[in-house]
Scaffold this active site. Structure first.
Site, PDB file in Angstrom:
ATOM      1  N   ASP A  49     -19.009 -11.343  23.432  1.00  0.00           N
ATOM      2  CA  ASP A  49     -20.367 -11.085  22.935  1.00  0.00           C
ATOM      3  C   ASP A  49     -21.350 -12.129  23.477  1.00  0.00           C
ATOM      4  O   ASP A  49     -22.560 -12.035  23.244  1.00  0.00           O
ATOM      5  CB  ASP A  49     -20.414 -10.991  21.401  1.00  0.00           C
ATOM      6  CG  ASP A  49     -19.963 -12.260  20.712  1.00  0.00           C
ATOM      7  OD1 ASP A  49     -19.506 -13.201  21.396  1.00  0.00           O
ATOM      8  OD2 ASP A  49     -20.071 -12.317  19.466  1.00  0.00           O
ATOM      9  N   SER A  50     -20.838 -13.098  24.246  1.00  0.00           N
ATOM     10  CA  SER A  50     -21.725 -14.005  24.987  1.00  0.00           C
ATOM     11  C   SER A  50     -22.643 -13.214  25.912  1.00  0.00           C
ATOM     12  O   SER A  50     -23.652 -13.726  26.388  1.00  0.00           O
ATOM     13  CB  SER A  50     -20.902 -15.012  25.807  1.00  0.00           C
ATOM     14  OG  SER A  50     -19.933 -14.341  26.587  1.00  0.00           O
ATOM     15  N   GLU A 187     -11.962 -22.909  20.483  1.00  0.00           N
ATOM     16  CA  GLU A 187     -13.196 -23.310  21.181  1.00  0.00           C
ATOM     17  C   GLU A 187     -13.720 -24.660  20.695  1.00  0.00           C
ATOM     18  O   GLU A 187     -13.754 -24.946  19.495  1.00  0.00           O
ATOM     19  CB  GLU A 187     -14.291 -22.232  20.987  1.00  0.00           C
ATOM     20  CG  GLU A 187     -15.604 -22.617  21.659  1.00  0.00           C
ATOM     21  CD  GLU A 187     -16.569 -21.470  21.897  1.00  0.00           C
ATOM     22  OE1 GLU A 187     -16.227 -20.311  21.599  1.00  0.00           O
ATOM     23  OE2 GLU A 187     -17.673 -21.757  22.400  1.00  0.00           O
TER      24      GLU A 187
HETATM   25  O1  KIV Z   1     -18.170 -14.376  23.797  1.00  0.00           O
HETATM   26  C1  KIV Z   1     -17.442 -15.004  24.580  1.00  0.00           C
HETATM   27  O2  KIV Z   1     -17.644 -14.972  25.797  1.00  0.00           O
HETATM   28  C2  KIV Z   1     -16.343 -15.771  23.994  1.00  0.00           C
HETATM   29  C3  KIV Z   1     -15.607 -16.727  24.853  1.00  0.00           C
HETATM   30  C4  KIV Z   1     -16.285 -17.521  25.822  1.00  0.00           C
HETATM   31  C5  KIV Z   1     -14.424 -17.324  24.233  1.00  0.00           C
HETATM   32  O3  KIV Z   1     -16.033 -15.619  22.871  1.00  0.00           O
END
Ligand code: KIV
Length: 273
Positions: A49-50, A187
Site C-alpha cells: 500500500d506504499s 519493519e
Molecule cells: O507497503 C509496502 O510497500 C510495505 C513494505 C515496504 C513492507 O508494506
C-alpha cells in the site's frame, strides 16, 4: 489467473520452507512492466500500500482503498511467472472484525489471482490471521513500524529502543509466529531484536530496516532505483538514479523537438512508391 502461471509460481508454503536457508528476496511491484522486470530476480513481490505515496503522491498510506489494491494486484499478476505475489490489505479493510477481514481478503484473492495477503498488526491481529488462515487464506504479517498506525504512533520512526517497545515487538512476533501466517515483515527495528525474534519464531522474517539478521529483505523498488525522491529512509540503498536519468532523457527529447532534430528521417513514414 492462468493455470500454468499459478503452477510455476513460488507458493506461500515454499516461501515458509525457506526459513533459515538462503535469504528471501522481496521487492514491491505495483504495475505490469515493473513486475515483468523484477519477477525473475525475486522470490516474493509485494503489492504494497506504499503505492499510495509512491504512485499517487499521498502523504500516508491511509487513503489507499481496496479497489486501488485490487487494480494494482491484477496489473502485477499479468507480469509474473515465478515470484509469489502478496497484496497488502489497505487501512480499514481488516481491523473492524475477522469477518470483514475475511470478506475483503477473499475479494483480493479472487479478483487478482494473487497468492496471499498481508496485514499490519501484532497480538491484536493474531486472532484475525488465525481466522483467515484456517479458512484457506495465506497471510503475511507485518510488525515493528506499522505505517498504517502512523497517526497513533506519532510519525514514522524506528521502534524497539525502549524496554516497553521491545517487549511489545517480542510479543507481537510470537503472536504472529503462532497465528498461521506463512511469513512476517519486520519493519524499522533494532538489530538485536530483529535477530532475537528471527531465531525465536518458526516462520521467515522479512526485514525492512531491520538488519541482515532477518530471513529475507524487502524494499520499495522505486526507492532502490532512485525513482521516488520525496524521502529516502536511512535503511534504503540506492542501486541506481533512474529519476535523474529519466529527467536527462526527457530534457534531450524536449531539446530535439524544439530544434526540429526529432523526428528524423528514420522516424518518418514515406509514401510507398
Ligand atoms: O507497503 C509496502 O510497500 C510495505 C513494505 C515496504 C513492507 O508494506
Amino acid at each position: 489467473m492462468s493455470a500454468i502461471g499459478s503452477q510455476k509460481r513460488l507458493t506461500p508454503t515454499r516461501i515458509s520452507a525457506m526459513k533459515g536457508g538462503k535469504p528471501i528476496v522481496c521487492l514491491t511491484a505495483y504495475t505490469t512492466p515493473m513486475a515483468r522486470l523484477l519477477d525473475e530476480h525475486c522470490d516474493l513481490l509485494l503489492v504494497g500500500d506504499s503505492l499510495g505515496m509512491v504512485l499517487y503522491g499521498m502523504e500516508t498510506t491511509l487513503g489507499v482503498t481496496l479497489d486501488m489494491m485490487i487494480a494494482h494486484g491484477k496489473a502485477v499478476m499479468r507480469g509474473v511467472n515465478k515470484a509469489c505475489v502478496v497484496v497488502d490489505m489497505p487501512f480499514g479493510s481488516y481491523q473492524e472484525s475477522k469477518e470483514v477481514a475475511f470478506r475483503n481478503a477473499v475479494r483480493i484473492l479472487q479478483e487478482t489471482g494473487c497468492d496471499a495477503v498481508k496485514l499490519e498488526g501484532g497480538e491484536e491481529m493474531a486472532e484475525t490471521i488465525a481466522f483467515l488462515t484456517k479458512r484457506g487464506i495465506p497471510v503475511m504479517g507485518h510488525i515493528g513500524l506499522m505505517p498504517q498506525q502512523v497517526q497513533t504512533a506519532g510519525g514514522y520512526r524506528s521502534v524497539g529502543h525502549s524496554e516497553h517497545e521491545t517487549s511489545k515487538i517480542r510479543r507481537d512476533a510470537h503472536a504472529i509466529g503462532g497465528s498461521g501466517a506463512f511469513a512476517v515483515v519486520v519493519e524499522g527495528t533494532v538489530e538485536p531484536l530483529a535477530r532475537e525474534v528471527s531465531s525465536a519464531i518458526h516462520i521467515p522474517t522479512i526485514g525492512i530496516g531491520a538488519s541482515s539478521a532477518c530471513d529475507g529483505q524487502v524494499l520499495v523498488s522505486d526507492d532502490i532505483l532512485g525513482l521516488f525522491n520525496d524521502f529516502t529512509p536511512r535503511f534504503v540503498k540506492r542501486y541506481d538514479e533512474l529519476g535523474k536519468r529519466i529527467a536527462a532523457a526527457v530534457s534531450a527529447y524536449a531539446d530535439e523537438v524544439r530544434s526540429r532534430k526529432f523526428p528524423a528521417a528514420e522516424h518518418t513514414f514515406k509514401r510507398r512508391s
